[in-house]
Scaffold this active site. Structure first.
Site, PDB file in Angstrom:
ATOM      1  N   GLU A 139       0.830  -1.215   0.000  1.00  0.00           N
ATOM      2  CA  GLU A 139       0.000   0.000   0.000  1.00  0.00           C
ATOM      3  C   GLU A 139       0.865   1.266   0.000  1.00  0.00           C
ATOM      4  O   GLU A 139       0.615   2.218   0.734  1.00  0.00           O
ATOM      5  CB  GLU A 139      -0.952  -0.002   1.194  1.00  0.00           C
ATOM      6  N   GLU A 215      -6.857  -7.101  -0.444  1.00  0.00           N
ATOM      7  CA  GLU A 215      -7.424  -7.094   0.902  1.00  0.00           C
ATOM      8  C   GLU A 215      -8.879  -6.668   0.794  1.00  0.00           C
ATOM      9  O   GLU A 215      -9.173  -5.550   0.365  1.00  0.00           O
ATOM     10  CB  GLU A 215      -6.697  -6.122   1.836  1.00  0.00           C
TER      11      GLU A 215
END
Length: 571
Positions: A139, A215
């Protein structure tokens, strides 16, 4: 790919296989795990360990034995609500540009990857192992835009033998995708809702790539002092159905959350205020912290199309409920100083970083002369909480809302003791790597207190012998400090520990640091997995910082506090 997050560092190794089977029964075909660098190498002067609980290779091989593929996310930054986002505090102690192409950062990561990545490469599918994909950083688009660093990270993986699918994972916004993706590397998204909007965004940017949700947040974590976050099973199932439509791939974050044992729980920051994460990482996952198959498990199992019989029981055995007396053995400071530790002396208090301390406490002692009359004692910057004593008398607790204390002087020299506790290192955002301890000066009115002895208290490293030494430092004269309880078990089984009447502190079971408890909640019970217990007598040691209750309770189910529905959204 139908994957589920399962972190080896949050599950006792004796339960790895059981939890993998629960993921398979959920209808998943892949295990997704981060690798926590600081878990393997807490000290720079010692090589990283890959044995016992840190045997990530054994974890990966075991998943393959259970018929599951594996996705590995080596970071080096992992977030994961894990202390310091997985980065070692000895690295973040330096003047280094974290998560960047700063050579001081990449050189350290390169040495870590030299140890880690060949182990992962040897377990790839091309080598007959279960590893089918490896993530590039984590991320990164939520943090920065150093494309040179991302390219370095990808090259660091491939040059050390990674040949399977590489991917990045970022939130489904242009800002995050711009910062975190690389040409020629699959771009995946992380989200809690609105999969159709994410699908359209990626299709516009990467029309030839499959839709992968690295995710899907089917639940959420908790901070101390907030409510326990939950998400309805129907809400989560609807999003899953939207993701897997048209062949989309997904990883449930978390499929099984596990526990932030010891002092490994991280923290967030909002408007400069620390938000420490609780010990439980249950995350309202379909497989609960203790392995229980929840209603969400069965709703997601149906959405994933699993039809076979369950191979695992819906719940693990538990010890019967019981109330065990707590015996107060030693006062707080007496017990802490009874465990030997090297003391550093200097004109100012030494930070955790200067002392080489990752987590735990530091006891600072100084001897200022305080003139007669009323004065102000000011802690200008304490991270995160501090208990203050003057000549053995407790003055109060310093925290985010209280930094100033009245102190009466007589003109004599006093013994000033400040016990500083870290509540968890920031794991996300620009506060990553923030230092701990008495960072700013301590003042008597406008005058700085100088000349400090600083003693690190590495609670996470204490052995059973050291907790016993602390207990032996009695007798107690206050309401805080060290206490002990004896728990008898026939056949070891799971249990849940509660401390009604106690305020805030830590619990060890047979010398293993289970984690932090705190009456502010939401978490009420600490999960104690069966492998930590032994047949016969078990010693539970309690370090209480505020006021000790009279009893330790064994309960037969988790109590994670009053709930609040929460769905993370972007945009």
């Amino acid at each position: 790919m139908l994957a589920g997050g399962l972190h080896y560092f949050r599950v006792h190794p004796g339960l790895w296989r059981d939890r993998m089977r629960r993921l398979a029964d959920l209808g998943l075909n892949t295990v997704d795990t981060y690798v926590a660098w600081n878990f393997h190498q807490p000290r720079e002067d010692a090589p990283p360990r890959f044995d016992g609980w840190r045997d990530v290779e054994r974890f990966i091989r075991m998943a393959g034995e259970e018929g599951l593929d594996v996705v590995v996310r080596p970071g080096p930054y992992i977030c994961a609500e894990w202390s310091n986002g997985g980065l070692p505090s000895w690295l973040t102690a330096r003047d280094v540009a974290l998560r960047s192409s700063d050579p001081a950062f990449t050189a350290a990561v390169g040495r870590w990857f030299d140890e880690l990545i060949p182990r992962i490469a040897a377990l790839q599918a091309a080598e007959g192992g279960p590893v089918v994909a490896v993530q590039v950083e984590n991320e990164f688009g939520s943090y920065g835009d150093d494309q040179g660093y991302l390219r370095w990270n990808r090259e660091a993986l491939t040059s050390r033998g990674i040949t399977e699918l590489l991917f990045t994972a970022d939130g489904p916004t242009d800002l995050m995708q711009d910062g975190g993706t690389l040409p020629g590397t699959l771009a995946a998204v992380t989200l809690g809702s609105k999969p159709d909007a994410a699908r359209r965004l990626l299709a516009a940017r990467r029309p030839d790539e499959p839709f992968v949700v690295a995710e899907f947040w089917n639940g959420w974590f908790d901070h101390w002092g907030e409510r326990h976050h939950v998400r309805g099973a129907d809400s989560a199932a609807r999003v899953i159905e939207g993701i897997v439509a048209d062949g989309g791939s997904v990883s449930l974050y978390m499929a099984h959350g596990g526990t932030n044992f010891g002092l490994w729980a991280g923290a967030n920051e909002e408007d400069g205020r620390l938000q420490p994460t609780v010990t439980s990482y249950d995350s309202d996952a379909p497989v609960a912290e203790d392995g229980t198959l929840t209603p969400k498990f069965f709703a997601l199992r149906e959405a994933l199309g699993a039809r076979g019989p369950l191979r695992v029981p819906e719940r693990m055995p538990t010890l019967p409920p019981a109330r065990v007396p707590l015996t107060h053995r030693a006062d707080l400071l007496a017990g802490l100083v009874a465990v030997p530790a090297p003391t550093s002396t200097g004109p100012r208090p030494a930070s955790f970083e200067r002392l080489g301390l990752d987590a735990g406490m530091v006891l600072h002692t100084a001897h200022p002369r305080i003139p007669a009359g009323e004065h102000r004692l000011v802690l200008t910057d304490v991270r995160d909480r501090a208990l203050i004593f003057c000549d053995g008398t407790f003055l109060g607790e310093a925290g985010p809302d209280r930094r100033e204390f009245p102190v009466r002087g007589t003109g004599a020299v006093v013994r000033l003791e400040v016990l500083v506790e870290s509540l968890g290192r920031v794991n996300y955002g620009p506060g990553l790597g923030r230092h701990k301890g008495l960072i700013g000066p301590v003042l008597v009115d406008r005058r700085m207190v100088q000349g400090w002895d600083s003693t690190p208290i590495a609670l996470q490293e204490w052995t059973e012998a050291e907790t016993a030494r602390a207990l032996a430092a009695g007798p107690p004269a206050t309401r805080s400090g060290f206490a002990v309880a004896t728990v008898r078990a026939g056949t070891p089984a799971d249990t849940f520990l509660a401390l009604p009447g106690s305020g805030r502190g830590l619990v060890w079971v047979n010398g293993f640091l289970l984690g932090r408890y705190w009456e502010v909640g939401p978490q009420v019970t600490l999960y104690c997995p069966a492998p930590l217990l032994r047949a016969g007598e078990n010693t539970v040691t309690v370090l209480e910082l505020e006021r000790l209750g009279m009893v330790l309770e064994l309960r037969d189910h988790a109590e994670l506090g009053p709930v609040e529905e929460y769905v993370e959204e972007f945009g």
